[in-house]
Scaffold this motif. Sequence first.
Motif, mmCIF file in Angstrom:
data_model
loop_
_atom_site.group_PDB
_atom_site.id
_atom_site.type_symbol
_atom_site.label_atom_id
_atom_site.label_comp_id
_atom_site.label_asym_id
_atom_site.label_seq_id
_atom_site.Cartn_x
_atom_site.Cartn_y
_atom_site.Cartn_z
ATOM 1 N N TYR A 1 0.651 -0.910 0.007
ATOM 2 C CA TYR A 1 0.126 -0.160 0.316
ATOM 3 C C TYR A 1 0.620 1.086 0.157
ATOM 4 O O TYR A 1 1.856 1.551 0.819
ATOM 5 C CB TYR A 1 -0.921 -0.123 1.674
ATOM 6 C CG TYR A 1 -2.025 -1.757 1.669
ATOM 7 C CD1 TYR A 1 -2.854 -1.028 1.134
ATOM 8 C CD2 TYR A 1 -1.468 -2.422 2.031
ATOM 9 C CE1 TYR A 1 -4.008 -2.182 0.622
ATOM 10 C CE2 TYR A 1 -2.451 -3.747 2.137
ATOM 11 C CZ TYR A 1 -3.855 -3.297 1.324
ATOM 12 O OH TYR A 1 -4.092 -4.382 1.073
ATOM 13 N N GLY A 2 0.993 2.011 -0.911
ATOM 14 C CA GLY A 2 2.258 2.983 -1.239
ATOM 15 C C GLY A 2 3.486 1.935 -1.314
ATOM 16 O O GLY A 2 3.437 1.173 -1.547
ATOM 17 N N ALA A 3 4.142 2.789 0.170
ATOM 18 C CA ALA A 3 5.711 2.446 0.319
ATOM 19 C C ALA A 3 5.368 1.587 1.488
ATOM 20 O O ALA A 3 6.461 0.634 1.543
ATOM 21 C CB ALA A 3 6.585 3.726 0.723
ATOM 22 N N THR A 4 4.513 1.141 2.000
ATOM 23 C CA THR A 4 4.512 -0.086 2.589
ATOM 24 C C THR A 4 3.534 -1.954 2.391
ATOM 25 O O THR A 4 2.882 -1.606 1.890
ATOM 26 C CB THR A 4 2.437 0.600 3.902
ATOM 27 O OG1 THR A 4 2.808 2.171 3.931
ATOM 28 C CG2 THR A 4 2.966 -0.602 4.745
ATOM 29 N N PRO A 5 4.911 -2.300 2.332
ATOM 30 C CA PRO A 5 4.577 -3.985 2.448
ATOM 31 C C PRO A 5 3.487 -4.795 3.135
ATOM 32 O O PRO A 5 4.171 -4.052 4.389
ATOM 33 C CB PRO A 5 6.234 -4.427 2.093
ATOM 34 C CG PRO A 5 6.628 -3.561 3.050
ATOM 35 C CD PRO A 5 6.457 -1.574 2.909
ATOM 36 N N ALA A 6 2.316 -5.343 2.551
ATOM 37 C CA ALA A 6 2.239 -5.787 3.299
ATOM 38 C C ALA A 6 2.081 -7.192 3.418
ATOM 39 O O ALA A 6 2.290 -8.049 3.977
ATOM 40 C CB ALA A 6 0.108 -4.843 3.507
ATOM 41 N N LEU A 7 2.120 -7.440 1.705
ATOM 42 C CA LEU A 7 2.980 -9.078 1.900
ATOM 43 C C LEU A 7 3.747 -8.955 1.197
ATOM 44 O O LEU A 7 4.369 -8.509 0.265
ATOM 45 C CB LEU A 7 1.899 -9.663 0.895
ATOM 46 C CG LEU A 7 0.462 -9.797 1.582
ATOM 47 C CD1 LEU A 7 -0.493 -10.327 0.516
ATOM 48 C CD2 LEU A 7 -0.103 -10.738 2.870
ATOM 49 N N ARG A 8 5.177 -9.455 1.588
ATOM 50 C CA ARG A 8 6.491 -9.845 0.920
ATOM 51 C C ARG A 8 7.164 -11.545 0.845
ATOM 52 O O ARG A 8 7.414 -11.809 0.713
ATOM 53 C CB ARG A 8 7.367 -9.416 2.039
ATOM 54 C CG ARG A 8 7.159 -8.424 2.699
ATOM 55 C CD ARG A 8 8.144 -8.246 3.970
ATOM 56 N NE ARG A 8 7.410 -6.827 5.272
ATOM 57 C CZ ARG A 8 8.788 -6.552 5.072
ATOM 58 N NH1 ARG A 8 10.226 -6.864 4.746
ATOM 59 N NH2 ARG A 8 7.990 -5.187 6.149
ATOM 60 N N GLY A 9 6.070 -12.131 -0.100
ATOM 61 C CA GLY A 9 6.367 -13.340 -1.223
ATOM 62 C C GLY A 9 5.764 -14.303 0.108
ATOM 63 O O GLY A 9 6.061 -14.650 0.507
ATOM 64 N N VAL A 10 4.260 -14.482 -0.730
ATOM 65 C CA VAL A 10 3.792 -15.956 0.583
ATOM 66 C C VAL A 10 3.207 -16.506 -0.426
ATOM 67 O O VAL A 10 2.615 -16.546 -1.049
ATOM 68 C CB VAL A 10 2.333 -14.693 1.266
ATOM 69 C CG1 VAL A 10 2.194 -15.925 1.664
ATOM 70 C CG2 VAL A 10 2.670 -13.882 2.392
#
Lengths: 255, 177
Positions: A15-24
């Motif tokens: 979301y913008g610069a905020t990663p919520a999922l990093r490779g799941v």
Amino acid sequence: MTIPLLEARGLVRSYGATPALRGVSLAVAEGEIVAVTGPSGCGKSTLLHCLAGILRPDAGEVTYRGRRIDTLSEADRSRLRRSELGVLFQFGQLVAELPAVENVALPLLLAGVSRRRARTAGLSWLERLGVADVADALPGEMSGGQRQRVALARALVTEPRLLFADEPTGALDTIAGEQVLSHLVRLAGEQGTTVVLVTHDPRVAGYAHREIALRDGQLDPTGLGLAVVGAPAAWAGPAAAAVETAAVAETDAAR
Amino acid sequence: MTAHVLLGLLAGGPRHGYELKRSYDEHLPRARPLAFAQVYTTLARLVRDGLVTPAGQDQAGGPERTSYAITEEGLAGLRAWLTAVEPPAPHISGTLLAKVVVALFAADSATARDYLVAQRAAHTGRLRELTAIKADPATSLSDVIALDYAITHLDADLRWLRTTLERVAAHTREGSG
């Protein structure tokens, strides 16, 4: 090996610069009830939205019965959600102006089923969930537990193959929540429905067959919610010095 | 404790030893089943202390059975037991607490992690097992009450474990930062 009902590979979403999922990556077999757990902000709601085709991941893929669904057009994804998938949110999101039975019949009406048949099916689902007595009540006239059972009836009326539930009892007291969950688990068993249940509550996760823990947008195979970093030190080196928090996002990016 | 549970069961009216055993097992289904011998030795002690009195015998086709009734003193004893509050912090020195502390502060981190992961898995596995029994519509109310007791404690252990790891991590960060 049989193809899993649902599979995700390398899901990334920010979301913008905020990663919520990093490779799941994960796989869910037909008939399984899987709990996706983790602290708030770990990305579990974002994961559910990606799996259910509500959100499109930035990278990675989602396959349902062997077919990519993340690349489908919005119209095709909507069609899939209407016919094969059911979704139950924390607040059932019933239509306030419609009585319970019409709320439950709604997905069938949208699918082109006749009014009379949709209503009959709606009533029978209300009965199976033990809330037939509020069939003609408006959502505002029901208790929270009744509303959520009506919402569950609406999620199941199309007899989806796969049901997503996002903190389905988060707004309910213990006993009302248990009623929703035991109905959900029993009916899923009877219908052979696969369930992906998102929760932060171990007691809710207890209703699932299996748990997938998330931490900071990644799978957490330890389930501890923290990285206890391995150090070669023997008994002299206390583990406490090596316990590190993951960089948990400040805000629950999924909200 | 057994004596007071028997007094509680007799408060509803006279019963035979066999009925008492059955009723005990029914109300406390997750406790260890009460042995017959224990019912009779406990009743004998209660009679000796004047809390219970034999109240007639019948022979309805089977072996002779004595029924027992609670006395005024027995009722007073039961009331006194229910009036005395249980100490509210029984778990403050549990083995789980000791083991987690030793794991975090004395063990190497690989050992600590392996232990914590295995302990958490054991807790969640047990919680899942008990939840499945609880969700079964055939499970009795007494059973659900006992299962709730166990599930709530497992849940508390799991929450405490998570908080402890967060607390130790925060402490470590402050200490080293």
